[in-house]
Write a protein that holds these residues in place. Structure first.
Motif, PDB file in Angstrom:
ATOM      1  N   ILE A  44      32.346  72.564  56.886  1.00 42.71           N
ATOM      2  CA  ILE A  44      33.143  72.129  55.736  1.00 42.71           C
ATOM      3  C   ILE A  44      32.299  71.235  54.831  1.00 42.71           C
ATOM      4  CG2 ILE A  44      35.184  70.844  54.977  1.00 42.71           C
ATOM      5  CD1 ILE A  44      36.499  71.709  57.626  1.00 42.71           C
ATOM      6  N   ALA A  45      31.527  70.329  55.430  1.00 44.55           N
ATOM      7  CA  ALA A  45      30.679  69.456  54.620  1.00 44.55           C
ATOM      8  C   ALA A  45      29.703  70.280  53.787  1.00 44.55           C
ATOM      9  CB  ALA A  45      29.927  68.463  55.523  1.00 44.55           C
ATOM     10  N   ARG A  46      29.255  71.399  54.360  1.00 45.46           N
ATOM     11  CA  ARG A  46      28.299  72.264  53.648  1.00 45.46           C
ATOM     12  C   ARG A  46      28.908  72.919  52.423  1.00 45.46           C
ATOM     13  NH1 ARG A  46      24.498  73.388  52.425  1.00 45.46           N
ATOM     14  NH2 ARG A  46      23.395  75.094  53.400  1.00 45.46           N
ATOM     15  N   LEU A  47      30.243  72.943  52.334  1.00 46.77           N
ATOM     16  CA  LEU A  47      30.878  73.458  51.122  1.00 46.77           C
ATOM     17  C   LEU A  47      30.613  72.515  49.943  1.00 46.77           C
ATOM     18  CD1 LEU A  47      34.426  74.485  52.478  1.00 46.77           C
ATOM     19  CD2 LEU A  47      32.489  75.984  52.061  1.00 46.77           C
ATOM     20  N   TYR A  48      30.284  71.257  50.275  1.00 47.64           N
ATOM     21  CA  TYR A  48      30.126  70.240  49.241  1.00 47.64           C
ATOM     22  C   TYR A  48      28.686  69.807  49.034  1.00 47.64           C
ATOM     23  CZ  TYR A  48      35.134  69.403  49.818  1.00 47.64           C
ATOM     24  OH  TYR A  48      36.485  69.529  49.875  1.00 47.64           O
ATOM     25  N   ALA A  49      27.856  70.024  50.040  1.00 51.28           N
ATOM     26  CA  ALA A  49      26.570  69.330  50.009  1.00 51.28           C
ATOM     27  C   ALA A  49      25.479  70.155  50.668  1.00 51.28           C
ATOM     28  CB  ALA A  49      26.702  67.985  50.737  1.00 51.28           C
ATOM     29  N   THR A  50      24.249  69.741  50.419  1.00 49.95           N
ATOM     30  CA  THR A  50      23.108  70.366  51.077  1.00 49.95           C
ATOM     31  C   THR A  50      23.101  70.006  52.553  1.00 49.95           C
ATOM     32  OG1 THR A  50      21.808  68.431  50.535  1.00 49.95           O
ATOM     33  CG2 THR A  50      21.702  70.278  48.988  1.00 49.95           C
ATOM     34  N   GLU A  51      22.267  70.682  53.305  1.00 49.03           N
ATOM     35  CA  GLU A  51      22.172  70.538  54.765  1.00 49.03           C
ATOM     36  C   GLU A  51      22.061  69.079  55.208  1.00 49.03           C
ATOM     37  OE1 GLU A  51      21.922  73.613  56.602  1.00 49.03           O
ATOM     38  OE2 GLU A  51      22.395  72.299  58.294  1.00 49.03           O
ATOM     39  N   SER A  52      21.080  68.346  54.615  1.00 52.36           N
ATOM     40  CA  SER A  52      20.817  66.985  55.100  1.00 52.36           C
ATOM     41  C   SER A  52      21.934  66.031  54.692  1.00 52.36           C
ATOM     42  CB  SER A  52      19.472  66.474  54.593  1.00 52.36           C
ATOM     43  OG  SER A  52      19.443  66.567  53.184  1.00 52.36           O
ATOM     44  N   VAL A  53      22.447  66.211  53.482  1.00 47.70           N
ATOM     45  CA  VAL A  53      23.553  65.353  53.043  1.00 47.70           C
ATOM     46  C   VAL A  53      24.792  65.644  53.879  1.00 47.70           C
ATOM     47  CG1 VAL A  53      25.050  64.718  51.113  1.00 47.70           C
ATOM     48  CG2 VAL A  53      22.631  65.172  50.707  1.00 47.70           C
ATOM     49  N   ALA A  54      24.991  66.930  54.197  1.00 43.64           N
ATOM     50  CA  ALA A  54      26.148  67.311  55.014  1.00 43.64           C
ATOM     51  C   ALA A  54      26.109  66.588  56.360  1.00 43.64           C
ATOM     52  CB  ALA A  54      26.181  68.824  55.209  1.00 43.64           C
ATOM     53  N   GLU A  55      24.927  66.527  56.943  1.00 45.72           N
ATOM     54  CA  GLU A  55      24.764  65.853  58.237  1.00 45.72           C
ATOM     55  C   GLU A  55      25.155  64.378  58.113  1.00 45.72           C
ATOM     56  OE1 GLU A  55      23.639  67.572  61.250  1.00 45.72           O
ATOM     57  OE2 GLU A  55      24.676  65.730  61.844  1.00 45.72           O
ATOM     58  N   GLU A  56      24.698  63.755  57.029  1.00 40.64           N
ATOM     59  CA  GLU A  56      25.063  62.344  56.745  1.00 40.64           C
ATOM     60  C   GLU A  56      26.563  62.179  56.621  1.00 40.64           C
ATOM     61  OE1 GLU A  56      21.769  61.178  53.603  1.00 40.64           O
ATOM     62  OE2 GLU A  56      23.653  60.083  53.243  1.00 40.64           O
ATOM     63  N   VAL A  57      27.155  63.094  55.854  1.00 40.25           N
ATOM     64  CA  VAL A  57      28.596  63.026  55.601  1.00 40.25           C
ATOM     65  C   VAL A  57      29.360  63.091  56.923  1.00 40.25           C
ATOM     66  CG1 VAL A  57      30.541  64.358  54.664  1.00 40.25           C
ATOM     67  CG2 VAL A  57      28.547  63.910  53.232  1.00 40.25           C
ATOM     68  N   VAL A  58      28.908  63.962  57.815  1.00 35.90           N
ATOM     69  CA  VAL A  58      29.605  64.120  59.094  1.00 35.90           C
ATOM     70  C   VAL A  58      29.488  62.835  59.917  1.00 35.90           C
ATOM     71  CG1 VAL A  58      29.663  65.382  61.275  1.00 35.90           C
ATOM     72  CG2 VAL A  58      29.380  66.617  59.121  1.00 35.90           C
ATOM     73  N   GLN A  59      28.299  62.254  59.930  1.00 35.38           N
ATOM     74  CA  GLN A  59      28.132  61.020  60.705  1.00 35.38           C
ATOM     75  C   GLN A  59      28.994  59.893  60.151  1.00 35.38           C
ATOM     76  OE1 GLN A  59      23.959  60.088  61.778  1.00 35.38           O
ATOM     77  NE2 GLN A  59      23.555  62.184  61.119  1.00 35.38           N
ATOM     78  N   GLU A  60      29.006  59.774  58.822  1.00 38.15           N
ATOM     79  CA  GLU A  60      29.872  58.763  58.201  1.00 38.15           C
ATOM     80  C   GLU A  60      31.333  59.015  58.549  1.00 38.15           C
ATOM     81  OE1 GLU A  60      27.361  58.386  54.080  1.00 38.15           O
ATOM     82  OE2 GLU A  60      29.530  58.006  53.966  1.00 38.15           O
TER      83      GLU A  60
END
Lengths: 240, 139
Positions: A58-74
């Motif tokens: 789902i995060a990848r719908l909004y962001a690139t791979e590395s940002v998505a990973e950050e978003v998930v951790q947050e």
């Protein structure tokens, strides 16, 4: 108008063959939340492992791979901090995804990749046809509003084989190309296998809006598959 | 395929507009059969109740069982009569199945060890803070 809720905390109804894990029913979720509050690390790791995949997707719908990973951790941090407030009215999964989406949106705002909230506003305000109107007879036709020519069957060869092979890639690209709100609903419903209630809950939209977005998204994917198969058949024909 | 019922050649006129139907043959029968002509007129009227271009906009709600019973009845009847819309409905279902396969293809993401360790650390920190919050203040 009250929103219809699932009886047991909205277990998922599979809508696609790739449907993933259903949400846990209300009772065992309450136990899980209690264990988390009491510091059960194994429970937390289990929760993370169960949801990390869908959160990343789902995060990848909004962001690139590395940002998505950050978003998930947050998101996981925010989940822990918000656990005290979680009342169990939504399912844990939709609650977590809602937190994720808010975080993803604010990241998107920073990177100017925001999905505007207006994307989720009443989609019925926009008119969008599921099928090209040229496919139907006009008022002078034998059957006004009827098919000019019937759509093909897809449960025969070569269509059936296509849909299990190249067709999947066509569908994937068609979904990536959808307007964001439609992409979210199609992803959660038909890829992740969530129920209509869960999606409405997670995206904070009405069941009706959710259905319109699903309808439009699916219609576009169907059209893309049809066009691709017509194209593939034409190319095959021209090689004879 | 046209099915005949009874001793006379009475076709299943609900299949009249199917692509496999030999309409010329049925029309020859209709020329001599007022009953079937009346039946076909009734079918035309039923087809007018819900057009195909309306059906394609209703298909999602229909598949979700989210249409009113009256609308559902009209759709069911239309599908009995209309091969085009049967095919379209089936295409939508094949589309849903294909979309589902997109999900199957996706690699289940590994949780990198660093990330896992970071989350465990965050959990322990949160625990300590939560426990401290619950302690009565030692004034």
């Amino acid at each position: 108008m009250g929103r219809v809720r699932g009886v047991t905390g909205a277990p998922a109804v599979a809508t696609g063959s790739g449907a993933r894990h259903p949400a846990s029913p209300g009772g065992s979720e309450a136990i899980l939340v209690e264990r988390l509050r009491m510091g059960d690390e194994a429970a937390f790791i289990g929760l993370v492992e169960r949801h990390h995949g869908v959160l990343r997707r789902i995060a990848r719908l909004y962001a690139t791979e590395s940002v998505a990973e950050e978003v998930v951790q947050e998101t996981w941090i925010a989940v822990l901090r918000g656990l005290e407030r979680f009342e169990g009215r939504a399912s844990l999964r939709t609650w977590i995804v809602r937190i994720l989406i808010n975080i993803a949106r604010s990241h998107g705002a920073r990177e100017h990749r925001q999905i505007p909230f207006s994307a989720f506003a009443d989609p019925a305000a926009d008119v969008e046809a599921a099928v090209d109107p040229d496919r139907f007879q006009g008022p002078e036709g034998r059957f006004p509003g009827g098919w000019v020519s019937f759509p093909q069957r897809w449960d025969e060869q070569p269509e059936e084989r296509y849909l299990s092979s190249e067709g999947v890639e066509v569908a994937r690209r068609a979904i990536d190309a959808l307007p964001p709100a439609q992409r979210e609903v199609v992803t959660l419903r038909d890829i992740e296998g969530w129920s209509s209630d869960e999606v409405a809950e997670a995206l904070a939209i009405s069941a009706g809006n959710q259905r319109v977005l699903l309808h439009r998204g699916r219609s576009k994917v169907r059209a893309a598959l049809e066009a691709a198969m017509v194209d593939a058949a034409a190319r095959k024909e021209s090689r004879r | 395929m046209i099915e005949s019922t009874g001793p006379a050649m009475h076709p299943n006129l609900e299949r009249y507009y199917d692509s496999a139907t030999d309409r010329a043959a049925v029309d020859r029968h209709l020329a001599n059969c007022p009953e079937c002509r009346a039946w076909l007129a009734d079918i035309h009227e039923r087809l007018g109740q819900l057009q195909c271009d309306a059906f394609v906009e209703l298909v999602t709600s229909y598949l979700e069982h989210a249409v009113d019973p009256q609308v559902r009845a009209k759709i069911d009847d239309h599908l009995r009569l209309c091969e085009g819309c049967r095919n379209y409905r089936d295409q939508v279902q094949e589309t849903i199945a294909t979309i589902g396969r997109v999900g199957e293809q996706a690699e289940p993401p590994e949780i990198p060890e660093q990330v896992r360790a970071g989350l465990v650390a965050a959990f322990r920190l949160w625990q300590r803070e939560a426990v401290m919050d619950r302690q009565p203040r030692a004034d």
